[in-house]
Structure formats: structure tokens, C-alpha cells
Scaffold this active site. Structure first.
Site, PDB file in Angstrom:
ATOM      1  N   VAL A  72       0.877  -1.113   0.125  1.00 14.88           N
ATOM      2  CA  VAL A  72      -0.058  -0.032   0.041  1.00 14.88           C
ATOM      3  C   VAL A  72       0.856   1.189   0.131  1.00 14.88           C
ATOM      4  O   VAL A  72       1.748   1.196   0.525  1.00 14.88           O
ATOM      5  CB  VAL A  72      -0.757  -0.072   1.179  1.00 14.88           C
ATOM      6  CG1 VAL A  72      -1.579   1.481   1.458  1.00 14.88           C
ATOM      7  CG2 VAL A  72      -1.883  -1.105   1.237  1.00 14.88           C
ATOM      8  N   CYS A  73       0.399   2.191  -0.684  1.00 12.23           N
ATOM      9  CA  CYS A  73       0.923   3.549  -0.620  1.00 12.23           C
ATOM     10  C   CYS A  73       0.254   4.665  -0.847  1.00 12.23           C
ATOM     11  O   CYS A  73      -1.276   4.312  -0.852  1.00 12.23           O
ATOM     12  CB  CYS A  73       2.086   3.834  -2.029  1.00 12.23           C
ATOM     13  SG  CYS A  73       1.430   3.725  -3.401  1.00 12.23           S
ATOM     14  N   ALA A  74       0.492   5.782  -1.243  1.00 16.65           N
ATOM     15  CA  ALA A  74      -0.461   6.929  -1.056  1.00 16.65           C
ATOM     16  C   ALA A  74      -1.452   7.144  -2.312  1.00 16.65           C
ATOM     17  O   ALA A  74      -2.725   6.932  -2.341  1.00 16.65           O
ATOM     18  CB  ALA A  74       0.217   8.423  -0.833  1.00 16.65           C
ATOM     19  N   MET A 100      -4.099   4.852  -1.146  1.00 16.98           N
ATOM     20  CA  MET A 100      -4.827   5.245   0.002  1.00 16.98           C
ATOM     21  C   MET A 100      -5.816   6.010  -0.513  1.00 16.98           C
ATOM     22  O   MET A 100      -7.001   6.432   0.086  1.00 16.98           O
ATOM     23  CB  MET A 100      -4.090   5.784   1.256  1.00 16.98           C
ATOM     24  CG  MET A 100      -2.951   4.695   1.790  1.00 16.98           C
ATOM     25  SD  MET A 100      -4.387   3.465   2.467  1.00 16.98           S
ATOM     26  CE  MET A 100      -4.821   4.358   4.096  1.00 16.98           C
TER      27      MET A 100
END
Length: 375
Positions: A72-74, A100
Site C-alpha cells: 500500500v502507498c498513497a 490510499m
């Protein structure tokens, strides 16, 4: 090994089904500590992306072999790169599609129940942000309450149920997320209702929500009478739907109560908040199912993914409803406040129609967890 995209909807289903999922979150530590994907069987490892630029070999021992792995990242890009590096090391891995930002925008519709006069009420769970919206459908008509800015979800859902949106309502002027109410109204020609005491500075036309209003949707009545319920905002208004459901806005949550400070008037509004919770709500039937506008922690979700509880149960179990001393209550809601929502002043101005940020700016303004509650 393969690298696959996992959608926010797929992640939501895993959370609701209590499936095991191991998340490697490659955002900065501060961003992770502030806001992350949570669930009963979710495990995390937070390693910022820049620490993995030279490879992932050093973290392989921390990646479980028996669990599904999600990076997961932004925004997605960094997680794709890290997932590919893990794949090259023999790890079967997925990345969160859209990052996200997409997680923050996902809405999961859940049927709450049937209406006595025919029709249904649905809750739209914005699981990554803690926002809860509602749709009442009856006899080919629909009302949307506390809509988020992802308006297509509501319009398309109504169409799938062969219903025309005729009313859009906001329980109050929101400060943590951008309302989709006005946009839905413009697209569907539905009436847009707002509490006038919260709408003193809005720049657009609206229908004033006042005591005595009864809004009819098909065969169902949303009774506004005697449910003016200030405290979170000065205009906060609760709705009783079909004599069964209490839509409490941001006044009362399952595990907490609303905060009174987002217009800078905590000391002025704390008395209103107590009056609403300890007097107005006490006069209502304890059999009413409370449907709030937010949830704060994942424990508030029921097994089917909905957020609801009987009013009588909340009077017995919600700490915020059981503070005998008015002085202690005042202290609770003015001295134990969480950080204020990200960009809440800009969000309020957007909801007033004073500013019109573009989509990227709107997403940036809304990033972060729900912070409308006092626990």
C-alpha cells in the site's frame, strides 16, 4: 511470482469477512501512524518506500509466507514498484489499486432494513474515511442523506433500484468531508435540504430543514418534527425514518459522541450537545435504531459491515451518554478532543459554496481518518 491489483472493494470484503491480510505500507511513518487500513485480521509492516530503493532483501524475513500480501502507498505508484521487487524475490503479492486515495473514496452499500410501508433503507459505508451516508427508497423515489462527494455511486445505485432521487438532505454543515448533496441535487433536480442555522453563509439556494417538516419519499415519511438537535453544529438536525430509524448525524455515534468545536465554539455549544443527548434523545423510543453519520473505530462495524445500534443499548453502554455531572461532561468534550480534521476550514467553505477546489485538491483536503467524535 505474480503481481496483481487489489481493489478497495476487494480489500473491504476481506475485512468484512475477517480474512487474514498482511499489509506492507510503504508510506512515511507519520502518514501511516495517522491513518491506515484496519481490520480484525489485518497485520501491518510500515517501511517507507525510500528505505526500499536498494531492494527488499532485508525485509523478506518479515514477510509471512502463509498470508496474503498487499503493498500500500498513497497513490499506487510506489506500491507497484515494491510489489514487483517482492515478486522478483519469489513473493506472491498484490498492490492496492489507486492507493490510499482510492481507499478513502470507496463506498460499500449495505441494506439496513425494510420500511413498514414498503421500500428499504441503505447505508453507504466509506470504510477508509469513517463516513456513513444513507438512501431511503420507496415506491420509485429516493432520498439521500449525508452524501459524500462521490455522487455517481448514489445516482447509479438509485437507478439500479428503479428509483428517482427526489430529496437530498444534510444533517448539518460537514467539516470533515465534502458533501455531495448540492451536486446530486443539480444533476437530478432533487430538492436539497439544509438546516438554516448551519446555512447562514451558503452561496446557493436550498430548502430549510426546520422543526415540523415532514418529507415524504414514496410511501415513507422522514419526520423532522422536534428533532432539532444542536451540539455538533448549531443547526444539527436528526431524522426519524419510518418510525424505526434515528439518523443522528454527528451528534451520537455507536462508540462515542459528537465534538462541538469545529466552528470554534466548543464552550458555547457543549450545553446544546448535552441537552440534545440527555434530554431530546431521552424522550425518544429506546427501540429506535441509531444510524450515525460516522464511525471512528472498526469495532463499531456489525458483522454485515453496517454501523448501527439500538438507542436503548447506547444509553446503557455509550460512555458519552452516562456522564452524570454537567461539569464532567463539559470537561470531557472540551479537553479530550482529537486533532481537528484535515483542512476542515476549507471543507466548510467548500460546503458553503464559497470555494470550488478541483478534484485533486478535494482529495488532498479529505485525506486522513474521521475526527468528528469524542471518546
Amino acid at each position: 511470482m505474480t503481481v496483481t491489483a487489489m481493489t478497495p472493494g476487494e480489500v473491504t470484503n476481506k475485512i468484512l469477512n475477517n480474512e487474514d491480510l498482511f499489509i506492507l505500507d510503504v508510506r512515511n511513518n507519520n502518514d501511516f501512524d495517522d491513518w491506515k487500513i484496519e481490520g480484525k485480521n489485518i497485520a501491518h509492516l510500515n517501511i517507507p518506500y525510500f528505505e526500499l530503493l536498494d531492494g527488499v532483501e532485508e525485509i523478506l524475513d518479515n514477510i509471512p509466507k502463509e498470508k496474503e500480501i498487499l503493498v500500500v502507498c498513497a497513490k499506487e505508484g510506489s506500491s507497484v514498484m515494491v510489489a514487483e521487487m517482492l515478486s522478483e524475490q519469489g513473493v506472491d503479492v498484490s498492490y492496492l489499486q489507486g492507493g490510499m486515495k482510492a481507499w478513502s473514496e470507496h463506498l460499500e452499500p449495505v441494506k439496513i432494513g425494510d420500511l413498514k410501508s414498503g421500500g428499504q433503507i441503505y447505508q453507504f459505508v466509506r470504510i477508509g474515511k469513517g463516513c456513513l451516508s444513507y438512501m431511503v427508497i420507496s415506491n420509485g423515489e429516493a432520498a439521500v442523506i449525508d452524501a459524500t462527494r462521490m455522487v455517481d455511486v448514489f445516482i447509479e445505485f438509485a437507478q439500479s433500484k428503479d428509483a428517482k432521487i427526489t430529496h437530498v438532505l444534510d444533517t448539518h454543515l460537514h467539516a470533515d468531508h465534502i458533501s455531495g448533496g448540492r451536486q446530486i441535487s443539480e444533476q437530478t433536480k432533487a430538492l436539497y435540504w439544509l438546516p438554516p442555522k448551519d446555512a447562514a453563509e451558503v452561496t446557493f439556494d436550498y430548502q430549510p430543514l426546520e422543526d415540523g417538516n415532514v418529507i415524504t419519499v414514496g410511501n415513507a415519511a422522514i419526520d423532522i418534527h422536534a428533532l432539532y438537535s444542536p451540539g455538533h453544529t448549531i443547526g444539527s438536525t436528526s431524522f426519524i425514518v419510518d418510525g424505526q430509524y434515528l439518523l443522528s448525524g454527528d451528534i451520537l455515534f455507536v462508540d462515542s459522541i459528537g465534538r462541538p468545536d469545529l466552528a470554534g465554539l466548543a464552550q458555547d455549544w457543549v450545553g446544546d450537545l448535552r441537552e440534545t443527548l440527555y434530554s431530546r434523545y431521552r424522550s425518544l423510543s429506546e427501540k429506535l435504531i441509531v444510524l450515525p453519520a460516522h464511525f471512528m473505530i472498526m469495532d463499531e462495524l456489525n458483522e454485515d459491515g453496517s454501523v448501527s445500534e439500538k438507542l436503548g443499548t447506547l444509553f446503557a453502554e455509550n460512555h458519552g451518554l452516562n456522564v452524570e455531572s454537567e461539569e464532567e461532561f463539559r470537561k470531557l468534550v472540551t479537553e479530550n478532543l482529537p486533532p481537528q480534521p484535515n483542512a476542515y476550514q476549507e471543507i466548510r467553505e467548500t460546503n458553503m459554496g464559497k470555494i470550488n477546489p478541483d478534484l485533486d485538491k478535494q482529495r488532498e483536503m479529505e485525506i486522513g481518518p474521521n475526527r468528528c467524535a469524542v471518546r
